[in-house]
Design an enzyme around this catalytic site. Sequence first.
Site, PDB file in Angstrom:
ATOM      1  N   GLU A  32       0.818  -1.216   0.000  1.00 39.15           N
ATOM      2  CA  GLU A  32       0.000   0.000   0.000  1.00 39.15           C
ATOM      3  C   GLU A  32       0.852   1.267   0.000  1.00 39.15           C
ATOM      4  OE1 GLU A  32      -2.335   0.841   3.511  1.00 39.15           O
ATOM      5  OE2 GLU A  32      -3.854   1.853   2.309  1.00 39.15           O
ATOM      6  N   GLU A  50     -11.874   2.576   6.208  1.00 38.08           N
ATOM      7  CA  GLU A  50     -10.699   2.981   6.972  1.00 38.08           C
ATOM      8  C   GLU A  50     -10.675   4.508   7.062  1.00 38.08           C
ATOM      9  OE1 GLU A  50      -6.717   2.658   5.332  1.00 38.08           O
ATOM     10  OE2 GLU A  50      -6.029   1.660   7.133  1.00 38.08           O
ATOM     11  N   GLN A  69      -9.798   0.148   0.061  1.00 40.03           N
ATOM     12  CA  GLN A  69     -10.182   0.889   1.266  1.00 40.03           C
ATOM     13  C   GLN A  69     -10.704   2.268   0.856  1.00 40.03           C
ATOM     14  OE1 GLN A  69      -6.402   0.677   3.378  1.00 40.03           O
ATOM     15  NE2 GLN A  69      -7.170  -0.999   4.665  1.00 40.03           N
ATOM     16  N   ASP A  90      -6.154   1.947  -1.776  1.00 45.65           N
ATOM     17  CA  ASP A  90      -6.830   2.811  -0.807  1.00 45.65           C
ATOM     18  C   ASP A  90      -7.221   4.089  -1.547  1.00 45.65           C
ATOM     19  OD1 ASP A  90      -7.547   4.612   1.195  1.00 45.65           O
ATOM     20  OD2 ASP A  90      -6.220   3.675   2.671  1.00 45.65           O
TER      21      ASP A  90
HETATM   22  O1  LIG Z   1      -2.681   4.179   6.321  1.00 46.98           O
HETATM   23  C1  LIG Z   1      -3.317   3.362   5.657  1.00 46.98           C
HETATM   24  O2  LIG Z   1      -4.035   3.690   4.726  1.00 46.98           O
HETATM   25  C2  LIG Z   1      -3.274   1.939   5.929  1.00 46.98           C
HETATM   26  O3  LIG Z   1      -4.091   1.236   5.392  1.00 46.98           O
HETATM   27  C3  LIG Z   1      -2.235   1.310   6.736  1.00 46.98           C
HETATM   28  O4  LIG Z   1      -2.671   0.069   7.150  1.00 46.98           O
HETATM   29  C4  LIG Z   1      -1.558   2.016   7.817  1.00 46.98           C
HETATM   30  O5  LIG Z   1      -2.447   2.671   8.671  1.00 46.98           O
HETATM   31 MG   LIG Z   2      -5.227   2.201   3.845  1.00 40.14          MG
END
Ligand SMILES: O=C(O)C(=O)[C@H](O)CO
Ligand SMILES: [Mg+2]
Length: 257
Positions: free
Chosen positions: A139, A236, A200, A174
Amino acid sequence: MPKFSANLGFLWPDRPLLARIDAAAAAGFKAIELHWPYDVPPADLRAAYKRHGLEILGINTPIDAAKGEFGLAAVPGRQQDFREGFSRAATYAHAIGARSIHVMAGDVPPERRAEGTEQFLDNLAWAAEQAPDLTLLLEPLNKHDRPGYFYSTSGEGAAITAAAGVPNLKLMFDAYHVGRTEGHVVERLEQHWGVIGHVQIAAVPSRTEPDDSEVDYRAFFTALDRLGYSGWVGCEYKPRGDTDEGLKWTSALGVRL
Ligand SMILES: O=C(O)C(=O)[C@H](O)CO
Ligand SMILES: [Mg+2]
């Protein structure tokens, strides 16, 4: 509409991890994902989520926050420490029944980037062999939040994933990090679709609930459906206030947990 998991690294920050699991189940989530659960005995964690019939997705490799470290996989000279941390993560993941580990790269100064890349690839090949039954996730983290981190763009993450050539290695997409600095989130999603292992979300730029965001999450969820995404979308985000109260974003965006 995709399925949504509760990221218990951020949600319900007012209570300990086991109570967060109860809260996630009570709110209607069917899956959870974690950051660094290592202080909780694995048997307790497993019992807590099993009791609610939840699925458990992933954890992160350990970090040493007190030293300002955010992972070690790409940090030159720290190979042994990375390997110890990864082994701890794999043991914990197996004990709780998690299916993925986010292998955190760490901070690498620009002048040591070539060395860092070499070490990252070497560590990833080693880690994949240690845990062939787990998905390893990479990531990139946006440069506003983590300026010194090894990588920050989805393109860099996809390139490392391809260069490693390891079957159980995937990209964590993400949308918050991508939206924060790259933009064109749906385009990036389509571009890297073949290597994406988990997704995410959070509002851009605030990283709060996704209903007030520069990223159009309705369009993003439609794109995931169109692409046939069958995995989970990790919530998240850092709640603006009370986590349960903040979950009204789901109805605002037509999501049912
Ligand atoms: O920061 C992020 O986006 C994450 O997904 C990591 O796991 C660390 O927090
Ligand atoms: Mg993340």
